[in-house]
Design an enzyme around this catalytic site. Structure first.
Site, PDB file in Angstrom:
ATOM      1  N   GLU A   1      -4.464   2.442  -4.529  1.00  7.83           N
ATOM      2  CA  GLU A   1      -3.020   2.435  -4.307  1.00  7.83           C
ATOM      3  C   GLU A   1      -2.525   1.094  -3.780  1.00  7.83           C
ATOM      4  O   GLU A   1      -1.445   0.996  -3.199  1.00  7.83           O
ATOM      5  CB  GLU A   1      -2.628   3.548  -3.327  1.00  7.83           C
ATOM      6  CG  GLU A   1      -3.140   3.374  -1.911  1.00  7.83           C
ATOM      7  CD  GLU A   1      -4.515   3.972  -1.681  1.00  7.83           C
ATOM      8  OE1 GLU A   1      -4.786   4.382  -0.539  1.00  7.83           O
ATOM      9  OE2 GLU A   1      -5.321   4.023  -2.642  1.00  7.83           O
TER      10      GLU A   1
ATOM     11  N   ASN B   1      -2.846  12.821  -4.123  1.00  4.62           N
ATOM     12  CA  ASN B   1      -3.930  13.244  -5.014  1.00  4.62           C
ATOM     13  C   ASN B   1      -4.477  14.614  -4.632  1.00  4.62           C
ATOM     14  O   ASN B   1      -4.732  15.465  -5.496  1.00  4.62           O
ATOM     15  CB  ASN B   1      -5.053  12.201  -4.999  1.00  4.62           C
ATOM     16  CG  ASN B   1      -4.757  11.013  -5.893  1.00  4.62           C
ATOM     17  OD1 ASN B   1      -4.054  11.136  -6.890  1.00  4.62           O
ATOM     18  ND2 ASN B   1      -5.288   9.855  -5.533  1.00  4.62           N
TER      19      ASN B   1
ATOM     20  N   ASP C   1       0.852  -1.190   0.000  1.00  2.00           N
ATOM     21  CA  ASP C   1       0.000   0.000   0.000  1.00  2.00           C
ATOM     22  C   ASP C   1       0.888   1.241   0.000  1.00  2.00           C
ATOM     23  O   ASP C   1       1.862   1.317   0.749  1.00  2.00           O
ATOM     24  CB  ASP C   1      -0.905  -0.001   1.237  1.00  2.00           C
ATOM     25  CG  ASP C   1      -1.936   1.110   1.197  1.00  2.00           C
ATOM     26  OD1 ASP C   1      -3.035   0.869   0.668  1.00  2.00           O
ATOM     27  OD2 ASP C   1      -1.634   2.220   1.687  1.00  2.00           O
TER      28      ASP C   1
ATOM     29  N   ARG D   1      14.131  -4.615   0.044  1.00  3.95           N
ATOM     30  CA  ARG D   1      14.863  -3.964  -1.050  1.00  3.95           C
ATOM     31  C   ARG D   1      13.915  -3.154  -1.922  1.00  3.95           C
ATOM     32  O   ARG D   1      14.217  -2.035  -2.318  1.00  3.95           O
ATOM     33  CB  ARG D   1      15.597  -5.017  -1.880  1.00  3.95           C
ATOM     34  CG  ARG D   1      16.475  -4.428  -2.989  1.00  3.95           C
ATOM     35  CD  ARG D   1      17.207  -5.544  -3.706  1.00  3.95           C
ATOM     36  NE  ARG D   1      16.281  -6.478  -4.333  1.00  3.95           N
ATOM     37  CZ  ARG D   1      16.585  -7.737  -4.637  1.00  3.95           C
ATOM     38  NH1 ARG D   1      17.784  -8.222  -4.357  1.00  3.95           N
ATOM     39  NH2 ARG D   1      15.690  -8.514  -5.214  1.00  3.95           N
TER      40      ARG D   1
END
Length: 351
Positions: free
Chosen positions: A254, A219, A211, A274
């Site tokens: 998202e 936005n 997320d 990573r």
């Protein structure tokens, strides 16, 4: 001609790329004179192009594998296939060669998004006649067009990643097949769930829910155009952070999901962290820094809705305790930081 048409009807009834691949090979195999037929998977390893058989005939039956291409002992450098290599380099639609007497090979690369990831290889004992080539290419073009339609229906329009519908289908099949051989004769190689690494760590499959942190603020502050650009760039980072046989999905908004295949817990931690660090260090145009939170779990136990629910719990623990971190469900349970919940198919709504 009638058997070919019947096979084409059956072929276009499939809603899965591998089953469609098996079906087209089965259709072509029934044509007279063909002595061998395979679907080759093309991939890059160490910066060099390679290929390996993904579907082939074994003991009279078509067999497929979904294992990691780069680890396949049957893989070969594309340099060993000069005619095919030249065909791909010049964006050709077919290649012919006769590597030795009594063996004539036709390659039909499947072009998708200006790239070739799959190629059909057809071998017969005599040269291909013009009529035979027309028939083979006709069947192949039906197959290629249907592959494109399937690919379009499976992907998210904005990012090009697999969509939620595709995840539902693939993950249900993944959990049903895990550790089990195919029962259809189209044997898809079962993924190892009891294999051990060189360090005696369990090799498993992992599901992660990702997320983007504070995406609503992106936005609200910069507008949806820049929000969409962030989503596209995150999708690109996801692609570059995982292997070709891992699977990446956009759930909408998202939220993303990753199926990380055949690796250990310690490696899963490293790979997910990573990716998280790569996002953190990336400079997003206009927006600047963006971070992600991630929760993951093994897929070895439980129904799909339970596994997804556990990864979701780990994700929201990460978001509620600082964000920009990776949390493993079992570790949270073992440490008492998270309480296990019984998840049923009828009483949970994810996301």
């Amino acid at each position: 001609m009638k058997p070919i048409l019947q096979n084409l009807v059956e072929m276009t009834g499939h809603r899965d790329h591998i089953r469609l691949e098996v079906s087209v090979l089965s259709t072509l195999q029934k044509l007279s004179g063909i002595i061998e037929i395979r679907a080759l998977e093309l991939f890059t390893d160490g910066g060099q192009p390679h290929l390996r058989p993904r579907t082939w005939v074994e003991n009279g039956q078509l067999t497929s594998t979904d294992s990691e291409a780069a680890a396949d002992p049957r893989r070969q450098s594309l340099e060993h296939y000069p005619a095919l290599r030249e065909c791909i380099a010049h964006h050709g639609d077919s290649a012919l060669d006769s590597p030795r007497k009594g063996r004539y090979v036709l390659w039909l690369p499947v072009w998708m998004h200006e790239k070739v990831h799959t190629c059909l290889e057809i071998t017969q004992s005599r040269p291909f006649s013009a009529h035979k080539l027309d028939v083979l290419k006709g069947v192949f073009h039906v197959y290629q067009n249907y592959q494109s339609l399937l690919d379009y229906s499976e992907r998210d329009a904005l990012t090009g990643l697999f969509n939620r519908k595709t995840f539902d289908e693939q993950f249900s099949r993944h959990t049903a097949m895990q550790g089990m051989p195919s029962q259809t004769g189209e044997a898809v190689e079962a993924m190892a769930t009891e294999e051990l690494s060189a360090d005696n760590e369990q090799i498993e499959q992992w599901l992660a829910v990702v997320d983007i942190d504070h995406f609503k603020q992106v936005n609200d502050r910069f507008g949806h155009l820049y929000g969409d650009e962030v989503l596209i760039l995150i999708a690109n980072i996801l692609r570059s952070s995982f292997r070709s046989h891992d699977r990446i999905f956009r759930f909408g908004g998202e939220e993303f999901v990753v199926l990380l295949r055949s690796t250990t817990l310690s490696t899963a931690h490293k790979v997910f962290n990573r990716f998280r660090m790569t996002v953190q260090e990336y400079s997003f145009p206009q927006v600047g820094q963006v971070t992600v939170s991630l929760g993951f779990v093994s897929t070895s136990k439980g129904a799909p809705v339970e596994i997804l629910g556990q990864a979701d719990q780990a994700l929201y623990y990460a978001k509620e305790h600082g964000r920009n971190q990776v949390c493993y469900y079992d570790e949270l349970i073992a440490s008492g930081q998270l309480a296990a919940k019984v998840v049923g198919n009828d009483d949970v709504e994810l996301f």
